[in-house]
Every structure is written in structure tokens, then in C-alpha cells.
Design an enzyme around this catalytic site. Structure first.
Site, PDB file in Angstrom:
ATOM      1  N   HIS A  90      57.332  30.852  41.182  1.00 17.30           N
ATOM      2  CA  HIS A  90      58.617  30.926  40.570  1.00 17.30           C
ATOM      3  C   HIS A  90      58.830  29.881  39.582  1.00 17.30           C
ATOM      4  O   HIS A  90      58.542  28.619  39.770  1.00 17.30           O
ATOM      5  CB  HIS A  90      59.675  31.028  41.921  1.00 17.30           C
ATOM      6  N   GLU A 162      60.112  37.234  34.975  1.00 18.03           N
ATOM      7  CA  GLU A 162      61.601  36.450  35.095  1.00 18.03           C
ATOM      8  C   GLU A 162      61.324  35.451  33.938  1.00 18.03           C
ATOM      9  O   GLU A 162      60.879  34.494  33.772  1.00 18.03           O
ATOM     10  CB  GLU A 162      61.583  35.719  36.271  1.00 18.03           C
TER      11      GLU A 162
END
EC number: 5.3.1.1
Length: 242
Positions: A90, A162
Site C-alpha cells: 500500500h 491506487e
């Protein structure tokens, strides 16, 4: 393509009471989804999701199996608490905690070795996008994972695109930007494996208002949802939009 996968990333949020209320709302709505909860709440969540369509995930995992690594949590430990998925790479882990592309690759390999499905996050910063480096950045990030897990494992991965500039900002990538980048990711896998088996999620300010459009975009197989996954009604609406 398989059924769309919607995963909620709770990040550093939750409490025993809030978790129980949120998961109860998801159960009553009969949602098929994944919730990635903080480590201390895994035992609670495991009990709460039992017998439901909700699957359990974690937000990170150690690259190490065991040993003198204070503060680390291994993939085998996550499996014991019922996890089926784990997020690796992430952007917050990369930016705030120094997870390099190589560390992300080793974490993905560790997850796979224990029977977990890694949700591998990739994406560019705003500066990288403005410099036209989107594909170069994502190619580098994906290759680092491939180098660690091997070609045969590639179809078992879940990838979450993302764009860093869209996370927690309220600013989502346009459907055109998403389609272009997801198409590039699909093509990257196509050159190496059966890309139809790879689920590519979009993550970055997904809300009930934009979920249907994003999920109907080419090569979008679901979403990795941050803030909206903490609000039961919003997360249910996003899941239903899939």
C-alpha cells in the site's frame, strides 16, 4: 472474468464496539466482500464473520516466517486467524514505512507460501503522472513482485491500482485514466501469464456516487476501499454497485 472483488481497508481505525456494529450491518445486508482489519481485531473479526459471505484480510504481513523480528506478524499467523487475503505494498506503507519494491515482492511471496492471496498495490504519485512516468513506475513495481513470486504464481495475485494522488483526497482518477492504466496492467500480465485470471482492483476515493461508473470501466474487477469501508451504508452501496 470472475465476480468483482470488493475489499475494505480499515487502516488505523476501529474499536471493539464499532467493529461489531459495522460487521453486523454487512452481515444483515448479505454482502460478499473482504474486510482488512488491524491486527489486534483479527480474532474478533474472525468470530464475527463466521458463517457469512464476508472474508477476512490483513493490511500488511512480514516478509519473514519467524524469528527475532520484533513487532512483525507472519503470514502463517494471519492464516491461523482466518485471513484469506493480505494487502502488500500500500502506498502508505511505501511512503511512511519505507517498504521498497523488493520488500513488497518478498511480502507477496511470503503470503503466497502460507496460502494467502496478496492484494498487491501499485500506483504513481502526482509528480510521476505529470512527468508521464505512470507505466514505468507500475512496470517497476510489478516486476519486483514477479521476481520474487515467480511466473507461475502471477495469475494468483490480486492487483490494486491506487494512484497515490487519489487516496484519501476525495479526488478520484477519471474512468478514462483508470481504463488506460488497468489496460496497461492487464497487458503486462498477458505477456507473462493467463491475464484473465488476474483481478485488478481500483483504489482511490471510491464512493457510492462514483462506484458504478468505476466498476463498469474496462479491466476493473473490483475495488480496494478505504474511508468509505468504515461507514456501513456507504460500503454496502459500493458493494452493490459492483
Amino acid at each position: 472474468m470472475t465476480t468483482k472483488l470488493i475489499a475494505g481497508n480499515w487502516k488505523l481505525n476501529g474499536s471493539l464496539a464499532k467493529n461489531a456494529a459495522l460487521i453486523d450491518e454487512l452481515r444483515r445486508a448479505e454482502m460478499h466482500c473482504v474486510v482488512c482489519v488491524p491486527y489486534p481485531y483479527l480474532a474478533q473479526a474472525q468470530a464475527l464473520v463466521a458463517g457469512s459471505l464476508i472474508e477476512l484480510g490483513a493490511q500488511d504481513v512480514s516478509e519473514y516466517e519467524q524469528g527475532a523480528y520484533t513487532g512483525e506478524v507472519s503470514a502463517a499467523m494471519l492464516v491461523e486467524f482466518g485471513c484469506r487475503y493480505v494487502i502488500v505494498g500500500h502506498s502508505e506503507r511505501r511512503a511512511l514505512f519505507g517498504d521498497s519494491d523488493q520488500v513488497v515482492g518478498r511480502k507477496a511471496a511470503s503470503a503466497l507460501a502460507a496460502g494467502l492471496t496478496p492484494i498487491v498495490c501499485v500506483g504513481e504519485t502526482l509528480a510521476e503522472r505529470e512527468l508521464g512516468e505512470v507505466e514505468a513506475v507500475i512496470r517497476r513495481q510489478l516486476q519486483a513482485v514477479a521476481d520474487c513470486v515467480g511466473g507461475e504464481a502471477l495469475p494468483t495475485l490480486v492487483v490494486a491500482y491506487e494512484p497515490v494522488w487519489a487516496i484519501g483526497t476525495g479526488r478520484s482518477a477519471t474512468p478514462e485514466q483508470v481504463a488506460q492504466t488497468h489496460g496497461f496492467i492487464r497487458a503486462w500480465f498477458s505477456a507473462r501469464c493467463d491475464a484473465s485470471a488476474v483481478r485488478i482492483l481500483y483504489g482511490g476515493s471510491v464512493k457510492p456516487e462514483n462506484a458504478a461508473v468505476l466498476f463498469s470501466t474496462d479491466d476493473v474487477d473490483g475495488g480496494l476501499i478505504g474511508g468509505a469501508s468504515l461507514v456501513g451504508s456507504d460500503f454496502v452501496a459500493i458493494c452493490r454497485a459492483a
